[in-house]
Design an enzyme around this catalytic site. Structure first.
Site, mmCIF file in Angstrom:
data_model
loop_
_atom_site.group_PDB
_atom_site.id
_atom_site.type_symbol
_atom_site.label_atom_id
_atom_site.label_comp_id
_atom_site.label_asym_id
_atom_site.label_seq_id
_atom_site.Cartn_x
_atom_site.Cartn_y
_atom_site.Cartn_z
ATOM 1 N N ASN A 143 0.868 -1.175 0.000
ATOM 2 C CA ASN A 143 0.000 0.000 0.000
ATOM 3 C C ASN A 143 0.907 1.227 0.000
ATOM 4 O O ASN A 143 1.527 1.529 1.015
ATOM 5 C CB ASN A 143 -0.891 -0.026 1.260
ATOM 6 N N LYS A 177 0.083 4.243 -0.179
ATOM 7 C CA LYS A 177 -0.533 5.421 0.457
ATOM 8 C C LYS A 177 -0.274 6.649 -0.441
ATOM 9 O O LYS A 177 -0.292 6.503 -1.663
ATOM 10 C CB LYS A 177 -0.013 5.584 1.883
ATOM 11 N N HIS A 193 -9.462 1.256 4.768
ATOM 12 C CA HIS A 193 -8.210 1.434 5.517
ATOM 13 C C HIS A 193 -8.472 2.358 6.708
ATOM 14 O O HIS A 193 -9.238 3.321 6.598
ATOM 15 C CB HIS A 193 -7.124 2.013 4.605
ATOM 16 N N GLU A 202 -6.805 4.666 7.913
ATOM 17 C CA GLU A 202 -6.509 6.082 7.680
ATOM 18 C C GLU A 202 -7.697 6.782 7.029
ATOM 19 O O GLU A 202 -7.916 7.977 7.235
ATOM 20 C CB GLU A 202 -5.229 6.210 6.835
ATOM 21 N N GLU A 212 -5.384 -4.961 10.393
ATOM 22 C CA GLU A 212 -4.352 -3.949 10.605
ATOM 23 C C GLU A 212 -4.624 -3.215 11.917
ATOM 24 O O GLU A 212 -5.399 -2.230 11.927
ATOM 25 C CB GLU A 212 -4.363 -2.930 9.459
ATOM 26 N N GLY A 246 2.840 1.875 10.893
ATOM 27 C CA GLY A 246 3.884 2.899 10.823
ATOM 28 C C GLY A 246 4.602 3.158 12.133
ATOM 29 O O GLY A 246 5.322 4.150 12.273
ATOM 30 N N SER A 265 3.482 -2.482 10.230
ATOM 31 C CA SER A 265 4.924 -2.601 10.494
ATOM 32 C C SER A 265 5.519 -3.934 10.041
ATOM 33 O O SER A 265 6.451 -4.441 10.670
ATOM 34 C CB SER A 265 5.225 -2.354 11.975
#
Ligand code: 13P
Length: 252
Positions: A10, A12, A93, A95, A164, A170, A209
């Site tokens: 991904n 992003k 996702h 985010e 996730e 991250g 991660s």
């Protein structure tokens, strides 16, 4: 015998024309590992160029609008992604669930829109650190699944689920092996309840991660059928060892 592993990147909001060389390098290197499915989900504006650059390699989007078309300024429809050469898309996702306030029902509509045109879907779920610390991680993810899984998965296009944990994205932090295994087993059970035998064939990816240094351990966990990789998917030298780790676990 487990499911064939899927390792998806991904990107992003990363990637310019120059980075198409990286897409090519990844696609070339991934071809050495036919025992693993590999995909890169790039920014929508790069999808067409990436797909043209690497024919036969799976390029995906990172989001899709639920409507077929219409007055939705700035959005991308499933048919547009497909038309640009994508074969899959991420939906839900964290985010986007956070920053764009996407609800479970919206994520479900997006997944259904994508599957209906033949785009594969990677549907993301995952709990916050607060929820994990409060002991409610499994319940929270089950609730997300109940609200966001598509009703119908009978078409040609594949549904995959990515677990996730938000606090692992991250951050370099990874859940323990038993936390991953507990969650993936719970997701598998829910998928079987929901779709019957077909639920056993849905790949459950772990994301958060994932790096070459931890990939082998993660892939060895039962019901981990692959990974959704963020930061470590941007560069060939970081991403391909993760694909290699998936291949090694697959015995190839
Ligand atoms: P990182 O691999 O950078 O933690 O990102 C995970 C992710 O959000 C993939 O969708």
């Amino acid at each position: 015998m487990g499911l064939k592993k899927l390792v998806a990147g991904n990107w992003k909001m990363h990637g310019l024309s120059n980075d198409l060389d990286e897409v090519k390098a990844i696609a070339t290197a991934a071809a050495v590992y036919p025992a693993v499915d590999v995909a890169l989900c790039v920014p929508a504006i790069l999808v067409e160029r990436a797909a043209r650059a690497v024919p036969g390699f799976a390029i995906g989007g990172q989001d899709v609008h639920h409507a077929e078309k219409g007055a939705h300024t700035g959005c991308t429809s499933a048919l547009m992604l497909l038309d640009a050469g994508a074969s899959l898309t991420i939906v839900g996702h964290s985010e986007r669930r956070e920053a764009q306030r996407e609800s479970d029902s919206e994520v479900k509509a997006k997944a259904e829109a994508a599957l209906s045109v033949g785009l594969g879907v990677i549907l993301c779920v995952g709990e916050s650190l607060e929820v994990r610390d409060g002991g409610g991680a499994v319940a929270a993810v089950m609730q997300q699944l109940d609200g966001s899984l598509p009703d119908d998965i009978d078409g040609e296009a594949e549904l995959a689920v990515a677990y996730e944990p938000i606090w692992a994205i991250g951050t370099g932090k990874i859940p323990t092996e038993s936390e991953i295994s507990e969650m993936h087993a719970a997701i598998r059970a829910r998928l079987r309840e929901r779709y019957g035998d077909a639920g056993s064939g849905i790949r459950i990816l772990y994301g958060g991660s994932v790096k070459s240094s931890n990939a082998a351990e993660i892939f060895a966990i039962r019901d981990v059928d692959g990974a959704l990789v963020g930061g470590a998917s941007l560069k060939n030298q970081d991403f391909v060892p993760i694909v290699a780790a998936a291949a090694a676990v697959s015995g190839k």
